[in-house]
Design a protein around this motif. Structure first.
Motif, PDB file in Angstrom:
ATOM      1  N   VAL A   1      85.970  47.212  42.661  1.00  0.00           N
ATOM      2  CA  VAL A   1      84.706  47.012  41.868  1.00  0.00           C
ATOM      3  C   VAL A   1      83.842  48.096  42.293  1.00  0.00           C
ATOM      4  O   VAL A   1      83.341  47.962  43.842  1.00  0.00           O
ATOM      5  CB  VAL A   1      84.138  45.718  42.131  1.00  0.00           C
ATOM      6  CG1 VAL A   1      82.859  45.438  41.493  1.00  0.00           C
ATOM      7  CG2 VAL A   1      85.097  44.805  41.636  1.00  0.00           C
ATOM      8  N   LEU A   2      83.074  48.984  41.730  1.00  0.00           N
ATOM      9  CA  LEU A   2      81.964  50.001  42.267  1.00  0.00           C
ATOM     10  C   LEU A   2      80.709  49.624  41.442  1.00  0.00           C
ATOM     11  O   LEU A   2      80.790  49.127  40.275  1.00  0.00           O
ATOM     12  CB  LEU A   2      82.407  51.404  41.629  1.00  0.00           C
ATOM     13  CG  LEU A   2      83.693  51.839  41.827  1.00  0.00           C
ATOM     14  CD1 LEU A   2      83.996  53.081  41.361  1.00  0.00           C
ATOM     15  CD2 LEU A   2      83.979  52.093  43.321  1.00  0.00           C
ATOM     16  N   THR A   3      79.743  49.367  42.411  1.00  0.00           N
ATOM     17  CA  THR A   3      78.194  49.546  42.035  1.00  0.00           C
ATOM     18  C   THR A   3      77.622  50.682  41.909  1.00  0.00           C
ATOM     19  O   THR A   3      77.711  51.355  42.778  1.00  0.00           O
ATOM     20  CB  THR A   3      77.565  48.621  43.029  1.00  0.00           C
ATOM     21  OG1 THR A   3      78.273  47.306  43.262  1.00  0.00           O
ATOM     22  CG2 THR A   3      76.408  48.161  42.621  1.00  0.00           C
ATOM     23  N   ARG A   4      76.846  51.054  40.708  1.00  0.00           N
ATOM     24  CA  ARG A   4      76.402  52.309  40.601  1.00  0.00           C
ATOM     25  C   ARG A   4      74.688  52.024  40.350  1.00  0.00           C
ATOM     26  O   ARG A   4      74.307  51.172  39.847  1.00  0.00           O
ATOM     27  CB  ARG A   4      77.008  53.159  39.485  1.00  0.00           C
ATOM     28  CG  ARG A   4      78.400  53.407  39.564  1.00  0.00           C
ATOM     29  CD  ARG A   4      79.237  54.179  38.368  1.00  0.00           C
ATOM     30  NE  ARG A   4      80.500  54.464  38.608  1.00  0.00           N
ATOM     31  CZ  ARG A   4      81.121  55.566  38.994  1.00  0.00           C
ATOM     32  NH1 ARG A   4      80.416  56.410  39.581  1.00  0.00           N
ATOM     33  NH2 ARG A   4      82.418  55.390  39.125  1.00  0.00           N
ATOM     34  N   ASP A   5      74.024  53.022  40.694  1.00  0.00           N
ATOM     35  CA  ASP A   5      72.707  53.309  40.136  1.00  0.00           C
ATOM     36  C   ASP A   5      72.503  53.855  38.907  1.00  0.00           C
ATOM     37  O   ASP A   5      73.473  54.038  38.143  1.00  0.00           O
ATOM     38  CB  ASP A   5      71.947  53.843  41.404  1.00  0.00           C
ATOM     39  CG  ASP A   5      72.213  55.398  41.369  1.00  0.00           C
ATOM     40  OD1 ASP A   5      73.036  55.960  40.601  1.00  0.00           O
ATOM     41  OD2 ASP A   5      71.645  56.051  42.397  1.00  0.00           O
ATOM     42  N   GLU A   6      71.216  54.000  38.394  1.00  0.00           N
ATOM     43  CA  GLU A   6      70.788  54.454  37.302  1.00  0.00           C
ATOM     44  C   GLU A   6      71.364  55.986  36.977  1.00  0.00           C
ATOM     45  O   GLU A   6      71.335  56.319  35.698  1.00  0.00           O
ATOM     46  CB  GLU A   6      69.133  54.293  36.926  1.00  0.00           C
ATOM     47  CG  GLU A   6      68.305  55.166  37.895  1.00  0.00           C
ATOM     48  CD  GLU A   6      67.974  54.496  39.236  1.00  0.00           C
ATOM     49  OE1 GLU A   6      67.361  55.058  40.213  1.00  0.00           O
ATOM     50  OE2 GLU A   6      68.390  53.501  39.439  1.00  0.00           O
ATOM     51  N   HIS A   7      71.636  56.669  38.183  1.00  0.00           N
ATOM     52  CA  HIS A   7      72.063  58.066  38.061  1.00  0.00           C
ATOM     53  C   HIS A   7      73.620  57.940  38.087  1.00  0.00           C
ATOM     54  O   HIS A   7      74.014  59.181  38.174  1.00  0.00           O
ATOM     55  CB  HIS A   7      71.324  58.859  39.007  1.00  0.00           C
ATOM     56  CG  HIS A   7      69.737  58.928  38.848  1.00  0.00           C
ATOM     57  ND1 HIS A   7      69.049  59.399  37.817  1.00  0.00           N
ATOM     58  CD2 HIS A   7      68.924  58.376  39.609  1.00  0.00           C
ATOM     59  CE1 HIS A   7      67.926  59.100  38.027  1.00  0.00           C
ATOM     60  NE2 HIS A   7      67.616  58.488  39.257  1.00  0.00           N
ATOM     61  N   GLU A   8      74.249  56.990  37.879  1.00  0.00           N
ATOM     62  CA  GLU A   8      75.547  56.782  37.929  1.00  0.00           C
ATOM     63  C   GLU A   8      76.286  57.214  39.285  1.00  0.00           C
ATOM     64  O   GLU A   8      77.354  57.700  39.476  1.00  0.00           O
ATOM     65  CB  GLU A   8      76.186  57.609  36.661  1.00  0.00           C
ATOM     66  CG  GLU A   8      75.982  57.127  35.601  1.00  0.00           C
ATOM     67  CD  GLU A   8      76.827  55.817  35.293  1.00  0.00           C
ATOM     68  OE1 GLU A   8      77.788  55.324  35.729  1.00  0.00           O
ATOM     69  OE2 GLU A   8      76.210  54.749  34.600  1.00  0.00           O
TER      70      GLU A   8
END
Length: 160
Positions: free
Chosen positions: A112-119
């Protein structure tokens, strides 16, 4: 009957360490230089009778060495992840040197990857059921992204 040894290579193996961790030797060199640089002026001030200045310089030197100590402890931290065809091993060594080993079934574990608003990847988790384990929390965003890609590929190979 002689024992037969099997030599199987893992599908993926990586050891993660924090960046910019100071080694024990570098810590001792830096502490020695700090003591030397503070000792010379302190002796000068002490000979002039400025005892409070000497004490404050000594306390400053001790504070600098004490501030560098967590950097040395952080260097002992590491994470080792190995993907075999039948299991995933995740070994964590904390800054105190204690080691914990967890094993997962590659069919049941999910990346599971968590990403920010800039991917950009901000966190990597291994999830098996309700258990969720963060991998490489000390890595940079770019390192997390490339590591997650390689780990994801290995997990797909282990599932097949």
């Amino acid at each position: 009957m002689p024992m037969q040894a099997t030599t199987t290579a893992p599908l993926f193996s990586a050891e993660l360490r924090p960046n910019r961790s100071m080694s024990a030797g570098a810590m001792w060199i830096l502490a020695g230089l700090t003591a030397l640089l503070f000792a010379a002026p302190s002796l000068l001030f002490l000979s002039m009778g400025a005892f409070p200045v000497t004490v404050l310089m000594g306390l400053t030197g001790v504070a600098i060495v004490a501030g560098l100590y967590p950097g040395l402890r952080q260097g002992k931290r590491r994470e080792r992840i190995t993907v075999w065809s039948d299991q995933v091993e995740f070994q964590v060594t904390d800054s105190a040197g204690a080691t914990t080993l967890r094993r997962f079934n590659p069919v049941m574990v999910r990346l599971v990857l968590t990403r920010d608003e800039h991917e950009k990847t901000t966190a990597i988790h291994l999830r098996e059921g309700t258990d969720r384990l963060e991998v490489g929390s000390f890595l940079t965003s770019e390192d997390k992204s490339s590591f997650a890609k390689a780990l994801g590929t290995a997990l797909r190979q282990a599932r097949n």
